[in-house]
Motif scaffolding. Structure first.
Motif, PDB file in Angstrom:
ATOM      1  N   MET A   5       0.912  -0.791   0.080  1.00  0.00           N
ATOM      2  CA  MET A   5      -0.527   0.407   0.225  1.00  0.00           C
ATOM      3  C   MET A   5       0.746   1.210   0.159  1.00  0.00           C
ATOM      4  SD  MET A   5      -3.081  -0.826   2.476  1.00  0.00           S
ATOM      5  CE  MET A   5      -3.145  -2.080   3.450  1.00  0.00           C
ATOM      6  N   SER A   6       1.948   1.005  -1.042  1.00  0.00           N
ATOM      7  CA  SER A   6       3.010   2.559  -1.017  1.00  0.00           C
ATOM      8  C   SER A   6       2.246   3.255  -2.012  1.00  0.00           C
ATOM      9  CB  SER A   6       3.812   2.003  -1.651  1.00  0.00           C
ATOM     10  OG  SER A   6       3.816   1.474  -3.334  1.00  0.00           O
ATOM     11  N   ASP A   7       0.724   3.604  -1.996  1.00  0.00           N
ATOM     12  CA  ASP A   7       0.008   5.012  -2.857  1.00  0.00           C
ATOM     13  C   ASP A   7      -0.475   5.748  -1.924  1.00  0.00           C
ATOM     14  OD1 ASP A   7      -1.952   3.380  -2.202  1.00  0.00           O
ATOM     15  OD2 ASP A   7      -2.712   3.049  -4.057  1.00  0.00           O
ATOM     16  N   GLY A   8      -0.774   5.699  -0.702  1.00  0.00           N
ATOM     17  CA  GLY A   8      -1.231   6.363   0.245  1.00  0.00           C
ATOM     18  C   GLY A   8      -1.895   5.914   0.706  1.00  0.00           C
ATOM     19  N   SER A   9      -3.108   5.268   0.050  1.00  0.00           N
ATOM     20  CA  SER A   9      -4.433   4.515   1.160  1.00  0.00           C
ATOM     21  C   SER A   9      -4.788   3.973   2.018  1.00  0.00           C
ATOM     22  CB  SER A   9      -5.127   4.424  -0.941  1.00  0.00           C
ATOM     23  OG  SER A   9      -4.910   2.695  -0.984  1.00  0.00           O
ATOM     24  N   LYS A  10      -5.645   4.437   1.826  1.00  0.00           N
ATOM     25  CA  LYS A  10      -5.820   3.350   3.354  1.00  0.00           C
ATOM     26  C   LYS A  10      -6.925   2.467   3.118  1.00  0.00           C
ATOM     27  CE  LYS A  10      -5.607   7.277   6.470  1.00  0.00           C
ATOM     28  NZ  LYS A  10      -6.344   7.637   8.068  1.00  0.00           N
ATOM     29  N   SER A  11      -7.072   1.108   4.031  1.00  0.00           N
ATOM     30  CA  SER A  11      -7.255   0.233   3.652  1.00  0.00           C
ATOM     31  C   SER A  11      -8.450  -0.373   4.779  1.00  0.00           C
ATOM     32  CB  SER A  11      -6.596  -1.291   3.356  1.00  0.00           C
ATOM     33  OG  SER A  11      -6.388  -0.548   1.670  1.00  0.00           O
ATOM     34  N   VAL A  12      -9.189  -1.353   5.290  1.00  0.00           N
ATOM     35  CA  VAL A  12     -10.003  -1.843   6.231  1.00  0.00           C
ATOM     36  C   VAL A  12      -9.945  -3.303   6.411  1.00  0.00           C
ATOM     37  CG1 VAL A  12     -12.036  -1.675   7.504  1.00  0.00           C
ATOM     38  CG2 VAL A  12     -11.139   0.952   5.955  1.00  0.00           C
ATOM     39  N   ALA A  13      -9.874  -4.111   6.794  1.00  0.00           N
ATOM     40  CA  ALA A  13      -9.946  -5.091   6.842  1.00  0.00           C
ATOM     41  C   ALA A  13     -10.381  -5.843   8.926  1.00  0.00           C
ATOM     42  CB  ALA A  13      -8.613  -5.544   7.162  1.00  0.00           C
ATOM     43  N   GLN A  14     -11.463  -6.467   8.279  1.00  0.00           N
ATOM     44  CA  GLN A  14     -11.987  -6.839   9.783  1.00  0.00           C
ATOM     45  C   GLN A  14     -11.930  -8.013  10.062  1.00  0.00           C
ATOM     46  OE1 GLN A  14     -15.987  -6.778   9.424  1.00  0.00           O
ATOM     47  NE2 GLN A  14     -16.365  -7.502  11.282  1.00  0.00           N
ATOM     48  N   VAL A  15     -11.113  -8.671  11.506  1.00  0.00           N
ATOM     49  CA  VAL A  15     -10.615  -9.610  11.557  1.00  0.00           C
ATOM     50  C   VAL A  15     -11.721 -10.376  12.616  1.00  0.00           C
ATOM     51  CG1 VAL A  15      -8.927 -11.359  12.918  1.00  0.00           C
ATOM     52  CG2 VAL A  15      -8.662  -9.613  11.732  1.00  0.00           C
ATOM     53  N   VAL A  16     -12.075 -11.388  11.967  1.00  0.00           N
ATOM     54  CA  VAL A  16     -13.172 -12.448  12.854  1.00  0.00           C
ATOM     55  C   VAL A  16     -12.826 -13.889  13.237  1.00  0.00           C
ATOM     56  CG1 VAL A  16     -15.524 -13.877  12.619  1.00  0.00           C
ATOM     57  CG2 VAL A  16     -15.358 -11.239  11.469  1.00  0.00           C
ATOM     58  N   ILE A  17     -13.299 -13.965  14.481  1.00  0.00           N
ATOM     59  CA  ILE A  17     -13.143 -15.314  15.467  1.00  0.00           C
ATOM     60  C   ILE A  17     -13.870 -15.600  15.947  1.00  0.00           C
ATOM     61  CG2 ILE A  17     -11.692 -16.393  17.904  1.00  0.00           C
ATOM     62  CD1 ILE A  17     -10.013 -13.642  17.539  1.00  0.00           C
ATOM     63  N   SER A  18     -13.876 -17.303  16.063  1.00  0.00           N
ATOM     64  CA  SER A  18     -15.123 -17.950  15.782  1.00  0.00           C
ATOM     65  C   SER A  18     -14.754 -18.856  17.246  1.00  0.00           C
ATOM     66  CB  SER A  18     -15.553 -19.048  14.093  1.00  0.00           C
ATOM     67  OG  SER A  18     -16.455 -19.632  14.827  1.00  0.00           O
ATOM     68  N   ILE A  19     -15.958 -17.996  17.846  1.00  0.00           N
ATOM     69  CA  ILE A  19     -15.792 -18.903  19.662  1.00  0.00           C
ATOM     70  C   ILE A  19     -16.318 -20.538  18.972  1.00  0.00           C
ATOM     71  CG2 ILE A  19     -16.319 -19.417  21.477  1.00  0.00           C
ATOM     72  CD1 ILE A  19     -14.229 -17.612  20.767  1.00  0.00           C
ATOM     73  N   GLU A  20     -16.331 -21.573  18.835  1.00  0.00           N
ATOM     74  CA  GLU A  20     -17.165 -22.562  19.161  1.00  0.00           C
ATOM     75  C   GLU A  20     -17.399 -23.674  19.977  1.00  0.00           C
ATOM     76  OE1 GLU A  20     -15.678 -24.055  15.224  1.00  0.00           O
ATOM     77  OE2 GLU A  20     -17.039 -22.589  14.099  1.00  0.00           O
ATOM     78  N   THR A  21     -18.586 -24.674  20.190  1.00  0.00           N
ATOM     79  CA  THR A  21     -18.678 -25.570  21.406  1.00  0.00           C
ATOM     80  C   THR A  21     -17.736 -26.690  20.511  1.00  0.00           C
ATOM     81  OG1 THR A  21     -20.553 -27.009  20.497  1.00  0.00           O
ATOM     82  CG2 THR A  21     -20.459 -24.477  21.796  1.00  0.00           C
ATOM     83  N   GLU A  22     -17.083 -27.811  22.134  1.00  0.00           N
ATOM     84  CA  GLU A  22     -16.188 -28.722  20.921  1.00  0.00           C
ATOM     85  C   GLU A  22     -17.545 -29.597  20.774  1.00  0.00           C
ATOM     86  OE1 GLU A  22     -14.210 -32.460  23.677  1.00  0.00           O
ATOM     87  OE2 GLU A  22     -14.245 -30.072  24.274  1.00  0.00           O
ATOM     88  N   ALA A  23     -18.614 -29.513  20.733  1.00  0.00           N
ATOM     89  CA  ALA A  23     -18.899 -30.505  20.343  1.00  0.00           C
ATOM     90  C   ALA A  23     -20.201 -30.211  17.995  1.00  0.00           C
ATOM     91  CB  ALA A  23     -20.920 -30.489  20.851  1.00  0.00           C
ATOM     92  N   GLU A  24     -19.588 -28.136  18.009  1.00  0.00           N
ATOM     93  CA  GLU A  24     -19.382 -28.159  17.332  1.00  0.00           C
ATOM     94  C   GLU A  24     -17.413 -28.426  16.101  1.00  0.00           C
ATOM     95  OE1 GLU A  24     -22.129 -24.090  17.393  1.00  0.00           O
ATOM     96  OE2 GLU A  24     -19.905 -23.951  18.074  1.00  0.00           O
ATOM     97  N   ILE A  25     -16.623 -28.264  17.068  1.00  0.00           N
ATOM     98  CA  ILE A  25     -15.907 -28.929  16.005  1.00  0.00           C
ATOM     99  C   ILE A  25     -15.723 -30.187  16.070  1.00  0.00           C
ATOM    100  CG2 ILE A  25     -12.944 -29.359  16.376  1.00  0.00           C
ATOM    101  CD1 ILE A  25     -13.379 -26.178  18.453  1.00  0.00           C
ATOM    102  N   GLN A  26     -16.308 -31.278  16.994  1.00  0.00           N
ATOM    103  CA  GLN A  26     -16.453 -32.175  16.117  1.00  0.00           C
ATOM    104  C   GLN A  26     -17.150 -32.675  15.089  1.00  0.00           C
ATOM    105  OE1 GLN A  26     -17.689 -34.365  19.802  1.00  0.00           O
ATOM    106  NE2 GLN A  26     -14.999 -34.424  21.266  1.00  0.00           N
ATOM    107  N   GLN A  27     -18.665 -32.196  14.816  1.00  0.00           N
ATOM    108  CA  GLN A  27     -18.922 -32.075  14.099  1.00  0.00           C
ATOM    109  C   GLN A  27     -18.603 -31.527  12.988  1.00  0.00           C
ATOM    110  OE1 GLN A  27     -22.057 -34.075  13.762  1.00  0.00           O
ATOM    111  NE2 GLN A  27     -21.959 -33.243  11.672  1.00  0.00           N
ATOM    112  N   LYS A  28     -17.298 -30.534  12.796  1.00  0.00           N
ATOM    113  CA  LYS A  28     -17.316 -30.047  11.578  1.00  0.00           C
ATOM    114  C   LYS A  28     -15.691 -31.095  11.353  1.00  0.00           C
ATOM    115  CE  LYS A  28     -18.638 -25.146  12.286  1.00  0.00           C
ATOM    116  NZ  LYS A  28     -18.215 -23.672  12.378  1.00  0.00           N
ATOM    117  N   GLN A  29     -15.123 -31.578  12.734  1.00  0.00           N
ATOM    118  CA  GLN A  29     -14.292 -32.887  12.018  1.00  0.00           C
ATOM    119  C   GLN A  29     -14.369 -33.567  10.812  1.00  0.00           C
ATOM    120  OE1 GLN A  29     -12.128 -34.097  15.461  1.00  0.00           O
ATOM    121  NE2 GLN A  29     -10.563 -33.876  14.348  1.00  0.00           N
TER     122      GLN A  29
END
Length: 95
Positions: free
Chosen positions: A1-25
Motif C-alpha cells: 500500500m505504498s500509494d498512500g491509500s487506506k484499507s480497512v480489514a476486519q478480523v473475525v474469531i469464531s468461538i465454537e463449542t467442542e461439539a461443533e468442532i467435532q461435528q465439523k471434523q
C-alpha cells in the motif's frame, strides 16, 4: 500500500463449542488427508490466537496510531511471519 491509500480489514474469531468442532471434523474426514486430533487443533488455535494478539498489541498506541487501532500492514506482517514459521516447521507451535 505504498500509494498512500487506506484499507480497512476486519478480523473475525469464531468461538465454537467442542461439539461443533467435532461435528465439523467428522464432516471433513473424507475431504482432507490431514485430520488434527481435537486436542491438537484446540492447542494450535489457542497458540495462534495468543501469538496474533501479542504481536498486534505490541503495535497499538504507537506513533500516529490510536490505542484501539492497528495498521493493516501489521496484520499482514504477522500473517507472513506465521506462514514462514509453518513452512519451516509445521509443528513449531507445539513447543
Amino acid at each position: 500500500m505504498s500509494d498512500g491509500s487506506k484499507s480497512v480489514a476486519q478480523v473475525v474469531i469464531s468461538i465454537e463449542t467442542e461439539a461443533e468442532i467435532q461435528q465439523k471434523q467428522k464432516q471433513n474426514i473424507g475431504n482432507d488427508n490431514t485430520t488434527f486430533k481435537l486436542i491438537d487443533f484446540k492447542q494450535f488455535a489457542f497458540k495462534m490466537c495468543h501469538n496474533f494478539v501479542n504481536y498486534v498489541m505490541s503495535f497499538s498506541g504507537t506513533a500516529n496510531t490510536p490505542s484501539n487501532s492497528v495498521p493493516i500492514a501489521t496484520v499482514d506482517r504477522w500473517y507472513e511471519n506465521f506462514q514462514k514459521k509453518l513452512q519451516n516447521d509445521a509443528l513449531f507451535w507445539k513447543d
